[in-house]
Structures are given as structure tokens and as C-alpha cells.
Design an enzyme around this catalytic site. Structure first.
Site, PDB file in Angstrom:
ATOM      1  N   ASP A 139       0.833  -1.193   0.000  1.00  0.00           N
ATOM      2  CA  ASP A 139       0.000   0.000   0.000  1.00  0.00           C
ATOM      3  C   ASP A 139       0.872   1.250   0.000  1.00  0.00           C
ATOM      4  O   ASP A 139       2.033   1.220   0.443  1.00  0.00           O
ATOM      5  CB  ASP A 139      -0.902   0.025   1.238  1.00  0.00           C
ATOM      6  CG  ASP A 139      -1.935  -1.089   1.228  1.00  0.00           C
ATOM      7  OD1 ASP A 139      -2.193  -1.633   0.146  1.00  0.00           O
ATOM      8  OD2 ASP A 139      -2.467  -1.402   2.307  1.00  0.00           O
ATOM      9  N   LYS A 140       0.300   2.346  -0.437  1.00  0.00           N
ATOM     10  CA  LYS A 140       1.011   3.623  -0.518  1.00  0.00           C
ATOM     11  C   LYS A 140       1.742   3.954   0.786  1.00  0.00           C
ATOM     12  O   LYS A 140       2.894   4.382   0.773  1.00  0.00           O
ATOM     13  CB  LYS A 140       0.024   4.737  -0.853  1.00  0.00           C
ATOM     14  CG  LYS A 140       0.617   6.137  -0.853  1.00  0.00           C
ATOM     15  CD  LYS A 140      -0.445   7.179  -1.162  1.00  0.00           C
ATOM     16  CE  LYS A 140       0.125   8.597  -1.120  1.00  0.00           C
ATOM     17  NZ  LYS A 140      -0.905   9.617  -1.421  1.00  0.00           N
TER      18      LYS A 140
END
Length: 325
Positions: A139-140
């Protein structure tokens, strides 16, 4: 600019009775089922040497698959000089330690400034590899280790190894609530029915298994080590929220932090300003696609998580003394 792509594989016996498009989507998981279906309809898929253009065709197991297509380069896939923290590199693989606030792959809302754009700048030939060599994502705002493949055969090898669970990924997290025992979460995950950027537990979702082990606990938080038997989007975040121990800083699945009594101003500020999920991919282990040698890498937790954990320790000791008095 078009990219020539050739895929070879064999249907597994346990896929007996599955639709062809579903079986191929599992065999070549780097590509979406809709993409696979289009290739079948476009007569780009050979099964045992015969072109099959019916996605609903049933498979029996052990069929030899050959796909030969031209892929158009995404207009967003432009090289960008973005620094990468490279842990290891040879002629076939690259191991990076991804920081937070960095998206892995271009998409809606993030057309550039991603790991993929950085890879294209550093390794121009990697444009010929599916997803520019990206085997799995973070994820970011999750930090930590990722493996990148430099060639198509290596990418195919590593994607298959991931499917067969021959790649081990270990994470470290800080969750809300006091946990005293280790355990397992075995709950299927699918796209949220109304919030399309979120994931959710659903009985008809894909199988997802997360193992967790307590390595430290504080007054009202716990530090965990986690391993994935599967690799679904947001898996750890969804599973931990499901058992009522959401990750610290995870606004999507955990909400705002619940602050305790007797906390210092510094602790309050850190907790309120921790603007990402406290999750880090700390260990990656795999068998090298060419040599077969088992290789393992570790990445220390980043500074923001280290500060958070240190403050949790201080808070626990301080309040233990306070309560004992």
C-alpha cells in the site's frame, strides 16, 4: 509503442472443471481476468496447440497454455528520476525498501510518481517485463521490502512462486488494544460492496490467512509480527480491524486513535499526527529464480514507527510507576 508478450504455463490438476478464463487468471495472476478474457476472445490463447476463443470452456488439468500478444504501453508509464532504496541487486532481481507515501503502480489519482516510474528510469529495458517487473505490491503508506524482476522469465517464475507460497513475507505492525496471545485470522476478503476503494470480509471473497505473533505489548497497544499465507489487497489491515485490533494510524479501517488517561503532550501529539498505518514489510525470503539458493533480506522499521514504539514503551513504564504509587 507495443510490448511483445509470450506466456507459457500448465493448468493444474486441481483446476479441473474451472472456466478457462478463471483458470488462466490464476495461472498468470499478474494479469486481470478481464484481460485474460479479452485475449481468449481475440484468439490469442492456445490450449494444447489449439486456439480456443471461448472463455467459458472448461479445463481438465495439465493442459499446456501458450499466449502470444502485443501489449500497448500505458501513456502514464513514463520514466521518472525518483530515488529508490535498493537493498540488493543482480542481473535478474532487485530488492527495494519502499518508503511511505509512495504508490507502487500508476492508477486512478496517481498517474505518475510511482515505484514503476522510478524503475523505468533506472532500468529502461524493464518496460518489456509485465508491470515493469513488479511482482507484488505494498500500500502507498506501508513501508518495506519488495522484489522486482528484471526479465519476463524471472517475473513469471516469481509470480508462480508467490502463488505457490514459496515467497515468505513478514511484517511488523503496531495495533490498538492489548493482545497477549498469538493467533491466526482466516477470513475471506473481497471488494467492499459500496466503498470501491476499500476491502471487506465477505464469505464469497478470496481465501485470506494471516498469522500474527505478539512481540511486545504496552498499556493499550501491541507490537506484532505477521506473516501472510495469501496476499490480498489490504489483507493485514482488514484482518486486524476484523478482530478489533486495527493498525495504529489506519483511518480507513480503524478510525481515529483512542487516547488514554495520563499521557504526555508528546505522546498525544505523536499519536494524533501518525498519518499512516503502522505497518512495515520487514523480511522477505525467496529462492533465487536462477540459482535456487534461498535468500533472505531484512529492513529495520522506519523512523516514524521507531519513535512511536519508543513512546509506547515510555508511556507503559511511566504509568506503571504512576499506578503503583
Amino acid at each position: 509503442m507495443a510490448q511483445k508478450l509470450q506466456l507459457k504455463g500448465q493448468i493444474q490438476e486441481l483446476q479441473l472443471g474451472q472456466r478457462l478464463d478463471l483458470a488462466l487468471a490464476k495461472l498468470f495472476s499478474a494479469y486481470s481476468r478481464s484481460q485474460i478474457k479479452k485475449w481468449i476472445l481475440d484468439k490469442k490463447v492456445q490450449v494444447n496447440g489449439n486456439i480456443i476463443n471461448r472463455p467459458k470452456e472448461k479445463v481438465f488439468g495439465n493442459e499446456q497454455i501458450y499466449i502470444n500478444v502485443l501489449l500497448k504501453q500505458d501513456v502514464c508509464w513514463q520514466p521518472q528520476n525518483i530515488p529508490l532504496n535498493i537493498i540488493y541487486e543482480d542481473e535478474e532481481i532487485v530488492i527495494i525498501n519502499k518508503p511511505h507515501n509512495l504508490v507502487v503502480h500508476p492508477g486512478a489519482g496517481n498517474p505518475e510518481g510511482t515505484v514503476l516510474n522510478a524503475l523505468l528510469y533506472r532500468y529502461p529495458k524493464i518496460i518489456n517485463v509485465p508491470r515493469a517487473g513488479i511482482v507484488h505490491r505494498l500500500d502507498k503508506n506501508t513501508t518495506g521490502l519488495m522484489v522486482i524482476a528484471k526479465t519476463i522469465p524471472v517475473h513469471t517464475n516469481l509470480v508462480k512462486a508467490l502463488q505457490l507460497r514459496n515467497i515468505t513475507r513478514e511484517y511488523e505492525a503496531v495495533v490498538s488494544g492489548l493482545m497477549t496471545t498469538s493467533g491466526i485470522v482466516n477470513e475471506p476478503i473481497s471488494r467492499h460492496p459500496t466503498k470501491r476503494t476499500h476491502m471487506a470480509i465477505h464469505p464469497l471473497g478470496k481465501s485470506a490467512i494471516t498469522y500474527y505473533r505478539v512481540i511486545d505489548h504496552f498499556r493499550a497497544h501491541t507490537r506484532l509480527r505477521l506473516r501472510l499465507e495469501s496476499g490480498r489487497t489490504h489483507q493485514i489491515r482488514v484482518h486486524m480491524a476484523h478482530i478489533n485490533h486495527p493498525l495504529v494510524g489506519d483511518i480507513v479501517y480503524g478510525g481515529r486513535p483512542q487516547l488514554l488517561k495520563y499521557i504526555s503532550d508528546e505522546f498525544c501529539q505523536i499519536m494524533n499526527n501518525f498519518n499512516r498505518q503502522a505497518l512495515h514489510a520487514r523480511m522477505l525470503r525467496l529462492y533465487h529464480p536462477s540459482t535456487g539458493i534461498k535468500m533472505e533480506w531484512h529492513a529495520d522499521i522506519p523512523a516514524d514507527m521507531a519513535i512511536l514504539i519508543n513512546l509506547l514503551k515510555i508511556d507503559a513504564v511511566t504509568n506503571m510507576v504512576y499506578i503503583s504509587k
